[in-house]
Design a protein around this motif. Sequence first.
Motif, PDB file in Angstrom:
ATOM      1  N   CYS A  65       1.593 -46.374  -7.816  1.00 18.57           N
ATOM      2  CA  CYS A  65       1.796 -47.162  -9.027  1.00 18.57           C
ATOM      3  C   CYS A  65       1.721 -46.211 -10.220  1.00 18.57           C
TER       4      CYS A  65
ATOM      5  N   THR B  45      -0.723 -44.910  -1.873  1.00 23.90           N
ATOM      6  CA  THR B  45      -1.057 -45.783  -0.745  1.00 23.90           C
ATOM      7  C   THR B  45       0.028 -45.726   0.328  1.00 23.90           C
TER       8      THR B  45
ATOM      9  N   VAL C 180      -0.352 -54.382  -3.009  1.00 24.74           N
ATOM     10  CA  VAL C 180       0.015 -54.213  -1.604  1.00 24.74           C
ATOM     11  C   VAL C 180      -0.925 -55.086  -0.779  1.00 24.74           C
ATOM     12  N   ASN C 181      -0.344 -56.007  -0.045  1.00 27.84           N
ATOM     13  CA  ASN C 181      -1.127 -56.936   0.791  1.00 27.84           C
ATOM     14  C   ASN C 181      -2.204 -57.661  -0.010  1.00 27.84           C
TER      15      ASN C 181
ATOM     16  N   ASP D 236       4.115 -54.672   5.571  1.00 29.32           N
ATOM     17  CA  ASP D 236       3.274 -54.727   4.379  1.00 29.32           C
ATOM     18  C   ASP D 236       4.007 -55.471   3.268  1.00 29.32           C
ATOM     19  N   ARG D 237       3.228 -56.224   2.469  1.00 28.89           N
ATOM     20  CA  ARG D 237       3.776 -56.986   1.365  1.00 28.89           C
ATOM     21  C   ARG D 237       3.546 -56.227   0.061  1.00 28.89           C
ATOM     22  N   VAL D 238       4.609 -56.025  -0.695  1.00 31.86           N
ATOM     23  CA  VAL D 238       4.532 -55.251  -1.936  1.00 31.86           C
ATOM     24  C   VAL D 238       4.999 -56.122  -3.102  1.00 31.86           C
TER      25      VAL D 238
ATOM     26  N   LEU E 284       2.321 -47.212   3.109  1.00 31.66           N
ATOM     27  CA  LEU E 284       2.857 -48.513   3.478  1.00 31.66           C
ATOM     28  C   LEU E 284       3.163 -48.537   4.970  1.00 31.66           C
TER      29      LEU E 284
ATOM     30  N   LEU F  66       3.412 -45.225  -1.474  1.00 33.83           N
ATOM     31  CA  LEU F  66       3.737 -45.879  -2.738  1.00 33.83           C
ATOM     32  C   LEU F  66       2.674 -45.547  -3.772  1.00 33.83           C
TER      33      LEU F  66
END
Length: 218
Positions: free
Chosen positions: A120, A137, A128-129, A143-145, A139, A118
């Motif tokens: 940006c 990055t 992320v996290n 993982d929390r996005v 993933l 990912l």
Amino acid sequence: AVVSTQSTGELKAQMMQNQAALDSAKTSMEEKLAASQRELEREKEELRKRKSEDEKRKKKPYLWNLNEDPALSGIVCHVIEQSSCLVGKAEEAVVKLQGLSILAEHALLEVESSKIFLTCLKGAKVMVNGDTITTKTELLHNDRVVFSAGHVYVLHHPHQFKEAEKEGKTFKQVTWETVQTEIAQKSGWDVNRKGKTEDELLLQEELISVIPMVNEVN
């Protein structure tokens, strides 16, 4: 017996009226049947699409949404099928998002072998996290996005999940609250609940809920 002209006329009128009623009922029934058939076809198509999506999610990574209302979590799923998936408001975006803080070209998801990356894009904010990312990055499963404060997703990666299962690894359940707490903690806020009064805990929960929005405008 002699039937008067008036009686004959009334009889004919009644017969015509009855026939018209029958024709109307027949038309109404045909319309109802046609509508029922269309609804049945629509339901079949919806079922086919759901089955197709379910099959895709068994094999391909996807992002599923988190919502403050638990009943609305997991409703939106974005399957990552292409090697490059644009995230944002743009017409050509594969993952379409809306909102004042979402850019036309907000982020880029890329698939390299079985890995998901990912990036940006310029002017956007992505976490992320709980950490704001500025470079490409990778993933990993679970993982929390966060694409701006209101768009929270979790990555499900079937291959990584199966490999982790073989190794006996388990994953913590992710909720809207755990993501907000993670963001608050990474932002330097005290999220420890031990030794605090009920009022202090309520204040802490309120602060945690607004921290993502504060980060968004900073």
